[in-house]
Structures are given as structure tokens and as C-alpha cells.
Design a protein around this motif. Sequence first.
Motif: not given
Length: 334
Positions: A39-42, A119-122, A141-142, A149-153
Motif C-alpha cells: 500500500p502506497i498513500i500519497c 520516488r521510484q528509487h526511494g 508527490a501528487f 500510488a494506490g490511494f491519493n489524498i
Amino acid sequence: MKFLRYILFPIVPIYFVVTWTRNILYDFGWKKSKSYKLPIICVGNLSVGGTGKSPMIEYLIRLLKTDFTLATLSRGYKRESSGFKLANNSDSAKSIGDEPFQFYNKFGQDILVSVDANRQHGIESLKDLNVKPEIILLDDAFQHRKVKAGFNILLTTYNNLYCFDMVLPTGNLREPRSGAKRANIIVVTKCPVSITEQEKERIVSKLKPTNKQLVFFSTISYSNKVFSIDKELEVSLLRHFTLVTGIANANPLVDYLKTKGLEFKHFNFKDHHVFTEKEVDDLSDFECIVTTEKDFMRLKSERKLQNKLYYLPIEISIDRAEVFNNLVLDYVKN
């Protein structure tokens, strides 16, 4: 500055077309975004700074850190290091950036705090750690479309909604307003405590979310105390202090302190300001200095200020918090 922005208005259509075209290339898959199984939340915005990303990241940390191995990944704006860096006890605002250093100071024992402009490397570097994160929070990171990202806020401020703004350089938007459609959740930040349901409905009608998007409203809550490295003081006991800010919008803080009937001088610097030796010398002449938590991260190592420097913590409150929390947790678990 405003006059210069108006002069640069002819560049607005060019900026609009370039950023709109870039988004189209990603939306149709002609430019590739990388997806991840974890899970990746942006957390991000359409505008340049000042929407309250750091308090939102901290809100999510508090929500998730007990049950999950959690990592934050930031760019590390204005840091002196480069590449991927995992925060440790030897770091400072200079080495990892003020906001990541703030996360590390508060939550470093409970989470992984990292920085990488790529961000990919991170993300790959975090996945290679011995202790691997189960969730990654992407800070600001929008617009980093190379990571999906799986979930964008998406955040937008009450006093400067993106629906009434235009793209740079005359406006403040990093990309056209249509980019908001990528968000799963939209949060209107820095709302007055007295905001009514009718006002919320009016704002939602202006933002025009899609059928799949929910809009939430958040307010800032200030602590009743200011803190130094080793002391604390009731805000009500502050007398004739100096306020120093280096954030995108200091108006809510200034208004709050004025409602307390406090008297102070205000030195307002630009966002992420790096204080010079002369500026520190000038500030050291004042008996009591109050600043934001982010600015405190940059100033607390200055010996001349250590006995007089305090910060005022903030947290956010979200309306329908249970609904908001469940949306995040449902994404993480499913």
C-alpha cells in the motif's frame, strides 16, 4: 511579486498545455507509471505549498503506526544530502530537510523516515531494507506520476480552493484543475472551527468531485503550550515575544495568537527559509522567540537561540473522522 505574476500571464497557456499534455500521456499509458503491491498513500496538492501536508502525514502516522510497519518518503527539500537517505540519530534538518526531520523527531522510534527526490528509487530502497515497510506514505508527490500510488489524498485550503485558481506563473496551481480527478479523497484544510454544513455543501458544489470522491473538511488545533528543547510554557503566559515564521502561509498562526490577546513582533520569511548567520545573530537579541514546529527543526541547533526558542505544535481535526479513517484502513487492508 503579484505585479510580476500578472506580467507573466502570457506564459500561463503554455504552462497549462505542457502540464495537461504530460497528464494525458500518463493517463493513457504512453508514459509509464509504476504500481506496487504494498500500500502506497500519497498526500499532495495542486497548488504550491501551504495546504497542510505535514499535519496530514502526521495524522496518518498516528492512525497507522501501531498496527503496521510504516515509512514516510519525502523529497527532502533544500537538504544538503542527495539520493536515498534513511533518517538516523545523526541527522538534522540540513541533512534530510525540515519536514522529514520533524517526522523523525516525533515518530522516529515507531516509523521509518526516508528521503529521495526519485520516488521510484526511494520505494525500491525501502523495499530492500532488512525491516521492510508494510505501508509507505508519499509526502508531496501528487505530481510525481512515475509512481502510481494506490490511494491519493488531495489537499486544498479553505481560503484558496483550487477551483478558483489558475496554473503558474500567474496562479498557484502546479497543474490544471482537472488533475483533481486522480484523487480518492479531497480534504479542505485550515477551515474555521465555525464552518457550517451549508458552507461545506457550497464548497463541495464548487469543487465538483466525481461520484467516486468524498470531500472532508479539517481544522487546525493549536496546543495550549509552547515547547523548547527542554522546557514548556503556557501560551497564555507569553509576554512581548517575537514570532518567527518560514512557512507558506503564517496567517492562521498569527490570527490564533492575536485571539489570545498576545503582543508580539512578527518576522515572516519565505517557506523553507534557510536562516543566515546574520539573521540568527539578529534574532538572538530577542528575549523570547516563538516559531512553528517546522522552523524549530531548522533553528534548534543554533546555540545562540537555545534558551529562548519555543515552538507551537499543531494537529488537525477532520470532520467525519471515522469515515475518513475507515476509507484509509480499508485501502490498506484490501
